[in-house]
Write a protein that holds these residues in place. Structure first.
Motif, PDB file in Angstrom:
ATOM      1  N   ALA A   1     -25.707  20.375  45.694  1.00 43.54           N
ATOM      2  CA  ALA A   1     -26.380  21.357  44.836  1.00 43.54           C
ATOM      3  C   ALA A   1     -26.382  20.900  43.370  1.00 43.54           C
ATOM      4  CB  ALA A   1     -25.713  22.716  44.968  1.00 43.54           C
ATOM      5  N   SER A   2     -25.380  20.124  42.981  1.00 45.00           N
ATOM      6  CA  SER A   2     -25.317  19.655  41.595  1.00 45.00           C
ATOM      7  C   SER A   2     -26.348  18.566  41.317  1.00 45.00           C
ATOM      8  CB  SER A   2     -23.921  19.107  41.283  1.00 45.00           C
ATOM      9  OG  SER A   2     -23.723  17.860  41.936  1.00 45.00           O
TER      10      SER A   2
ATOM     11  N   TRP B   1     -21.675  20.854  49.866  1.00 42.89           N
ATOM     12  CA  TRP B   1     -22.652  21.761  49.277  1.00 42.89           C
ATOM     13  C   TRP B   1     -22.635  21.677  47.753  1.00 42.89           C
ATOM     14  CZ3 TRP B   1     -26.501  24.918  51.026  1.00 42.89           C
ATOM     15  CH2 TRP B   1     -27.002  25.853  50.133  1.00 42.89           C
ATOM     16  N   GLN B   2     -21.451  21.726  47.172  1.00 42.20           N
ATOM     17  CA  GLN B   2     -21.333  21.688  45.707  1.00 42.20           C
ATOM     18  C   GLN B   2     -21.858  20.369  45.148  1.00 42.20           C
ATOM     19  OE1 GLN B   2     -17.137  22.599  45.352  1.00 42.20           O
ATOM     20  NE2 GLN B   2     -17.538  24.765  44.985  1.00 42.20           N
TER      21      GLN B   2
ATOM     22  N   LYS C   1     -32.288  23.348  46.453  1.00 40.93           N
ATOM     23  CA  LYS C   1     -33.056  24.551  46.107  1.00 40.93           C
ATOM     24  C   LYS C   1     -32.243  25.832  46.306  1.00 40.93           C
ATOM     25  CE  LYS C   1     -37.455  22.446  47.290  1.00 40.93           C
ATOM     26  NZ  LYS C   1     -38.518  22.372  48.277  1.00 40.93           N
ATOM     27  N   GLY C   2     -31.024  25.709  46.860  1.00 40.12           N
ATOM     28  CA  GLY C   2     -30.169  26.888  47.048  1.00 40.12           C
ATOM     29  C   GLY C   2     -30.378  27.613  48.361  1.00 40.12           C
ATOM     30  N   ASP C   3     -31.015  26.980  49.312  1.00 41.85           N
ATOM     31  CA  ASP C   3     -31.287  27.596  50.608  1.00 41.85           C
ATOM     32  C   ASP C   3     -30.017  27.579  51.468  1.00 41.85           C
ATOM     33  OD1 ASP C   3     -32.183  28.443  53.079  1.00 41.85           O
ATOM     34  OD2 ASP C   3     -33.860  27.026  53.181  1.00 41.85           O
ATOM     35  N   GLU C   4     -29.395  28.740  51.616  1.00 36.72           N
ATOM     36  CA  GLU C   4     -28.135  28.827  52.356  1.00 36.72           C
ATOM     37  C   GLU C   4     -28.324  28.667  53.857  1.00 36.72           C
ATOM     38  OE1 GLU C   4     -25.617  32.071  51.226  1.00 36.72           O
ATOM     39  OE2 GLU C   4     -25.829  31.602  49.104  1.00 36.72           O
TER      40      GLU C   4
ATOM     41  N   ARG D   1     -33.274  21.302  50.704  1.00 37.61           N
ATOM     42  CA  ARG D   1     -33.055  22.750  50.803  1.00 37.61           C
ATOM     43  C   ARG D   1     -31.784  23.171  50.063  1.00 37.61           C
ATOM     44  NH1 ARG D   1     -34.574  25.254  56.617  1.00 37.61           N
ATOM     45  NH2 ARG D   1     -36.811  24.948  56.484  1.00 37.61           N
ATOM     46  N   ILE D   2     -30.743  22.364  50.202  1.00 41.45           N
ATOM     47  CA  ILE D   2     -29.484  22.681  49.512  1.00 41.45           C
ATOM     48  C   ILE D   2     -29.695  22.665  48.002  1.00 41.45           C
ATOM     49  CG2 ILE D   2     -27.152  21.815  49.017  1.00 41.45           C
ATOM     50  CD1 ILE D   2     -27.003  20.933  51.970  1.00 41.45           C
TER      51      ILE D   2
END
Length: 179
Positions: free
Chosen positions: A59-60, A55-56, A12-15, A9-10
């Motif tokens: 997400a990368s 997260w960073q 994919k950008g799901d906050e 999910r992370i």
């Protein structure tokens, strides 16, 4: 949610995954700071920074989980808190050292100024003493020393201050204050 699902999910950008992590591990992560002489506010800051770092990295796409997310977050929080404690310790030591130097520096400077004022002529010594140590204004000084007016006293004070500055700079350097 399982760790793999959270990570997906992370990526994919799901906050909402971030919110989930924040709530799920909040108490565990903030306790690291609270149990090690930190405040609630510091604990929140450390945890938020750790989550942001996680997260960073996630997400990368560069994050390869070899442990649970909680273990990964725990190590980030612990490392960040250790860095903060080290920074606080350094600042505390610097403040103590600065106070020691400042106390010595002020006393030494005061003594040097007094010694040099004593070497100036009587008029300069009296003007500077009246102005800087006794707190008299220029009109009072002009009256005490029988000058024609306040402007004469100001001019004399300026010239005397210049002499004093030159004398101090001629005889002393910064290394005389800090050995």
């Amino acid at each position: 949610m399982k760790d793999r699902e959270i990570l997906d999910r992370i990526v994919k950008g799901d906050e909402r995954a971030l919110d989930y992590l924040y709530k799920k591990y909040y108490r565990m992560m903030t306790n690291i700071v609270l149990k090690n002489n930190g405040t609630e506010e510091e604990a929140k800051d450390v945890y938020q920074e750790a989550l942001l770092a996680f997260w960073q990295k996630a997400a990368s796409g560069k994050l390869v989980l070899t442990s649970k997310i909680s273990t990964f977050l725990y190590s980030i929080c612990l490392n960040q808190w250790r860095k903060e404690l080290d920074r606080k310790s350094r600042l505390s030591r610097e403040e103590v050292e600065k106070e020691d130097y400042q106390g010595y520096d002020e006393k030494e400077r005061y003594k040097i100024v007094i010694d040099c004022i004593g070497e100036l002529g009587d008029t300069c010594r009296r003007i500077l003493t009246y102005y800087y140590f006794d707190g008299l204004n220029m009109s009072d000084i002009a009256e005490k020393l029988n000058f024609a007016n306040t402007d004469t006293a100001k001019t004399k004070k300026y010239k005397c201050k210049k002499k004093l500055d030159s004398l101090i700079k001629e005889r002393y350097s910064t290394t005389d204050f800090f050995d």
